[in-house]
Write a protein that holds these residues in place. Structure first.
Motif, PDB file in Angstrom:
ATOM      1  N   GLN A 190       0.833  -1.195   0.000  1.00 12.20           N
ATOM      2  CA  GLN A 190       0.000   0.000   0.000  1.00 12.20           C
ATOM      3  C   GLN A 190       0.871   1.249   0.000  1.00 12.20           C
ATOM      4  O   GLN A 190       1.973   1.252   0.552  1.00 12.20           O
ATOM      5  CB  GLN A 190      -0.904   0.049   1.250  1.00 12.20           C
ATOM      6  N   LYS A 191       0.346   2.302  -0.600  1.00 10.31           N
ATOM      7  CA  LYS A 191       1.038   3.580  -0.592  1.00 10.31           C
ATOM      8  C   LYS A 191       0.983   4.203   0.791  1.00 10.31           C
ATOM      9  O   LYS A 191      -0.028   4.108   1.489  1.00 10.31           O
ATOM     10  CB  LYS A 191       0.406   4.535  -1.605  1.00 10.31           C
ATOM     11  N   GLY A 192       2.077   4.862   1.130  1.00 11.26           N
ATOM     12  CA  GLY A 192       2.099   5.663   2.340  1.00 11.26           C
ATOM     13  C   GLY A 192       1.800   7.112   2.015  1.00 11.26           C
ATOM     14  O   GLY A 192       1.149   7.429   1.020  1.00 11.26           O
ATOM     15  N   ASP A 193       2.338   8.006   2.827  1.00 13.20           N
ATOM     16  CA  ASP A 193       2.026   9.428   2.671  1.00 13.20           C
ATOM     17  C   ASP A 193       2.757  10.090   1.514  1.00 13.20           C
ATOM     18  O   ASP A 193       2.313  11.112   1.005  1.00 13.20           O
ATOM     19  CB  ASP A 193       2.366  10.162   3.973  1.00 13.20           C
ATOM     20  N   ILE A 194       3.904   9.539   1.120  1.00 13.34           N
ATOM     21  CA  ILE A 194       4.722  10.207   0.100  1.00 13.34           C
ATOM     22  C   ILE A 194       5.178   9.213  -0.964  1.00 13.34           C
ATOM     23  O   ILE A 194       6.349   9.132  -1.306  1.00 13.34           O
ATOM     24  CB  ILE A 194       5.932  10.921   0.727  1.00 13.34           C
ATOM     25  N   ALA A 195       4.251   8.458  -1.548  1.00 10.49           N
ATOM     26  CA  ALA A 195       4.602   7.381  -2.471  1.00 10.49           C
ATOM     27  C   ALA A 195       4.987   7.862  -3.872  1.00 10.49           C
ATOM     28  O   ALA A 195       5.608   7.115  -4.639  1.00 10.49           O
ATOM     29  CB  ALA A 195       3.436   6.414  -2.574  1.00 10.49           C
ATOM     30  N   GLU A 196       4.655   9.086  -4.233  1.00 10.87           N
ATOM     31  CA  GLU A 196       4.909   9.544  -5.598  1.00 10.87           C
ATOM     32  C   GLU A 196       6.401   9.529  -5.923  1.00 10.87           C
ATOM     33  O   GLU A 196       7.223  10.055  -5.183  1.00 10.87           O
ATOM     34  CB  GLU A 196       4.358  10.961  -5.787  1.00 10.87           C
ATOM     35  N   GLY A 197       6.725   8.919  -7.059  1.00 14.31           N
ATOM     36  CA  GLY A 197       8.117   8.841  -7.479  1.00 14.31           C
ATOM     37  C   GLY A 197       8.847   7.618  -6.966  1.00 14.31           C
ATOM     38  O   GLY A 197      10.053   7.462  -7.195  1.00 14.31           O
ATOM     39  N   TYR A 198       8.137   6.747  -6.288  1.00 12.07           N
ATOM     40  CA  TYR A 198       8.721   5.515  -5.748  1.00 12.07           C
ATOM     41  C   TYR A 198       7.908   4.316  -6.204  1.00 12.07           C
ATOM     42  O   TYR A 198       6.718   4.436  -6.505  1.00 12.07           O
ATOM     43  CB  TYR A 198       8.730   5.537  -4.219  1.00 12.07           C
ATOM     44  N   SER A 199       8.545   3.152  -6.226  1.00 11.91           N
ATOM     45  CA  SER A 199       7.818   1.909  -6.466  1.00 11.91           C
ATOM     46  C   SER A 199       8.445   0.808  -5.623  1.00 11.91           C
ATOM     47  O   SER A 199       9.623   0.901  -5.236  1.00 11.91           O
ATOM     48  CB  SER A 199       7.823   1.525  -7.947  1.00 11.91           C
ATOM     49  N   VAL A 200       7.650  -0.219  -5.327  1.00  9.64           N
ATOM     50  CA  VAL A 200       8.130  -1.336  -4.519  1.00  9.64           C
ATOM     51  C   VAL A 200       7.607  -2.640  -5.092  1.00  9.64           C
ATOM     52  O   VAL A 200       6.726  -2.659  -5.956  1.00  9.64           O
ATOM     53  CB  VAL A 200       7.659  -1.224  -3.049  1.00  9.64           C
ATOM     54  N   SER A 201       8.152  -3.733  -4.589  1.00  9.14           N
ATOM     55  CA  SER A 201       7.635  -5.057  -4.890  1.00  9.14           C
ATOM     56  C   SER A 201       7.785  -5.908  -3.636  1.00  9.14           C
ATOM     57  O   SER A 201       8.638  -5.630  -2.781  1.00  9.14           O
ATOM     58  CB  SER A 201       8.371  -5.695  -6.063  1.00  9.14           C
ATOM     59  N   ARG A 202       6.964  -6.937  -3.528  1.00 15.61           N
ATOM     60  CA  ARG A 202       7.070  -7.841  -2.378  1.00 15.61           C
ATOM     61  C   ARG A 202       6.812  -9.265  -2.881  1.00 15.61           C
ATOM     62  O   ARG A 202       5.774  -9.873  -2.648  1.00 15.61           O
ATOM     63  CB  ARG A 202       6.061  -7.469  -1.294  1.00 15.61           C
ATOM     64  N   GLU A 203       7.791  -9.774  -3.596  1.00 18.36           N
ATOM     65  CA  GLU A 203       7.679 -11.104  -4.184  1.00 18.36           C
ATOM     66  C   GLU A 203       8.037 -12.197  -3.189  1.00 18.36           C
ATOM     67  O   GLU A 203       7.640 -13.353  -3.340  1.00 18.36           O
ATOM     68  CB  GLU A 203       8.547 -11.195  -5.437  1.00 18.36           C
ATOM     69  N   LYS A 204       8.827 -11.839  -2.191  1.00 18.98           N
ATOM     70  CA  LYS A 204       9.215 -12.793  -1.158  1.00 18.98           C
ATOM     71  C   LYS A 204       8.984 -12.161   0.207  1.00 18.98           C
ATOM     72  O   LYS A 204       9.115 -10.947   0.369  1.00 18.98           O
ATOM     73  CB  LYS A 204      10.695 -13.163  -1.293  1.00 18.98           C
ATOM     74  N   LYS A 205       8.710 -12.976   1.192  1.00 12.01           N
ATOM     75  CA  LYS A 205       8.409 -12.461   2.524  1.00 12.01           C
ATOM     76  C   LYS A 205       9.593 -11.689   3.091  1.00 12.01           C
ATOM     77  O   LYS A 205       9.422 -10.689   3.769  1.00 12.01           O
ATOM     78  CB  LYS A 205       8.061 -13.626   3.457  1.00 12.01           C
ATOM     79  N   GLU A 206      10.806 -12.140   2.779  1.00  9.18           N
ATOM     80  CA  GLU A 206      11.977 -11.541   3.409  1.00  9.18           C
ATOM     81  C   GLU A 206      12.528 -10.320   2.684  1.00  9.18           C
ATOM     82  O   GLU A 206      13.456  -9.691   3.171  1.00  9.18           O
ATOM     83  CB  GLU A 206      13.080 -12.602   3.541  1.00  9.18           C
ATOM     84  N   SER A 207      11.963  -9.974   1.519  1.00 10.47           N
ATOM     85  CA  SER A 207      12.563  -8.916   0.721  1.00 10.47           C
ATOM     86  C   SER A 207      11.538  -7.854   0.327  1.00 10.47           C
ATOM     87  O   SER A 207      10.412  -8.189  -0.069  1.00 10.47           O
ATOM     88  CB  SER A 207      13.174  -9.545  -0.539  1.00 10.47           C
ATOM     89  N   PHE A 208      11.950  -6.598   0.389  1.00 16.34           N
ATOM     90  CA  PHE A 208      11.039  -5.488   0.067  1.00 16.34           C
ATOM     91  C   PHE A 208      11.863  -4.360  -0.564  1.00 16.34           C
ATOM     92  O   PHE A 208      12.101  -3.318   0.042  1.00 16.34           O
ATOM     93  CB  PHE A 208      10.341  -5.016   1.339  1.00 16.34           C
ATOM     94  N   PRO A 209      12.295  -4.510  -1.807  1.00 17.14           N
ATOM     95  CA  PRO A 209      13.120  -3.480  -2.442  1.00 17.14           C
ATOM     96  C   PRO A 209      12.327  -2.230  -2.806  1.00 17.14           C
ATOM     97  O   PRO A 209      11.157  -2.304  -3.175  1.00 17.14           O
ATOM     98  CB  PRO A 209      13.636  -4.189  -3.706  1.00 17.14           C
ATOM     99  N   LEU A 210      12.988  -1.107  -2.723  1.00 27.51           N
ATOM    100  CA  LEU A 210      12.401   0.193  -3.055  1.00 27.51           C
ATOM    101  C   LEU A 210      13.138   0.775  -4.257  1.00 27.51           C
ATOM    102  O   LEU A 210      14.364   0.877  -4.235  1.00 27.51           O
ATOM    103  CB  LEU A 210      12.534   1.152  -1.875  1.00 27.51           C
TER     104      LEU A 210
END
Lengths: 114, 115
Positions: free
Chosen positions: B56-76
């Motif tokens: 989910q987007k937070g307060d300042i998500a514009e210009g950023y993207s993420v993925s959560r393909e694995k439980k242990e990893s959350f790249p920005l």
């Protein structure tokens, strides 16, 4: 949406002085309240937290905080600061009515001088 | 040791370039978060994820993207659309999102600067 206000941007104290850092939040419902601390060069870490029960909570390193519901406040206190308390302190809040992430205040930098 | 690992510690971005910040946790936490820390601004939430393949987007998500393909990893990924990317980026995790589970464990951060 909830928000958190920390009144002091930078506080400078001499060793052994008493500390009180202000924190107010805006939210009408039931909240969980936290203080996090960031020592120079270290990770942010939890100092103390309030979920329910006794509104006076004690944390690590002699810190305590009092939840005053009528004032929407959760001020952090320590009777006698040490040089090692020099750090940045963040107040944070989240609600228990739904899965909401923590909302942080802008932080207060504490400098303790000998 | 259990914890959160962020890499790199320092990152430089050229104009128009996308860069990706890594965050890995071995705490078996369900929820992961990205915050941006600017002097005098505190921590502001960029994105968060409560379960794999959902975020989910937070307060300042514009210009950023993420993925959560694995439980242990959350790249920005900081995209070229983010006009003011210079900041200290903190990754965090927790057992769950919201309620009494919200003790956050933080990584050591990545300082991103624009060349």
């Amino acid at each position: 949406a909830q928000s958190v206000s920390q009144h002091n941007h930078h506080v400078i104290l001499s060793e052994a002085a008493s500390l009180e850092l202000g924190c107010n939040y805006s939210y009408g419902g039931t909240v969980n309240l936290f203080w996090y601390v960031q020592y120079p060069g270290q990770h942010l870490q939890l100092l103390l937290k309030y979920f329910s029960g006794d509104p006076l909570v004690k944390g690590i390193k002699g810190f305590e905080a009092e939840f005053i519901k009528s004032k929407f406040s959760f001020n952090l206190r320590k009777p006698s600061v040490q040089w090692s308390d020099t750090a940045e302190y963040f107040c944070a809040v989240n609600t228990i009515s739904g899965n909401t992430p923590l909302v942080f205040g802008k932080g207060t930098r504490l400098s303790v001088i000998a | 040791d259990g914890g959160i690992t962020q890499s790199p510690k320092y990152l430089f971005r050229k104009e128009g370039q996308n860069v990706t910040l890594s965050c890995e946790q071995n705490l078996n936490h369900d929820a992961m978060y990205w915050y941006r820390q600017d002097p005098g601004q505190g921590l502001r939430l960029i994105y968060y994820s409560q379960i794999v393949n959902d975020f989910q987007k937070g307060d300042i998500a514009e210009g950023y993207s993420v993925s959560r393909e694995k439980k242990e990893s959350f790249p920005l990924t900081v995209t070229s659309a983010q006009k003011n990317p210079t900041a200290f980026y903190l990754c965090a995790s927790s057992h769950g999102a919201g309620g009494t589970n919200e003790k956050l464990f933080f990584g050591s951060g990545t300082q991103l600067s624009v060349l």
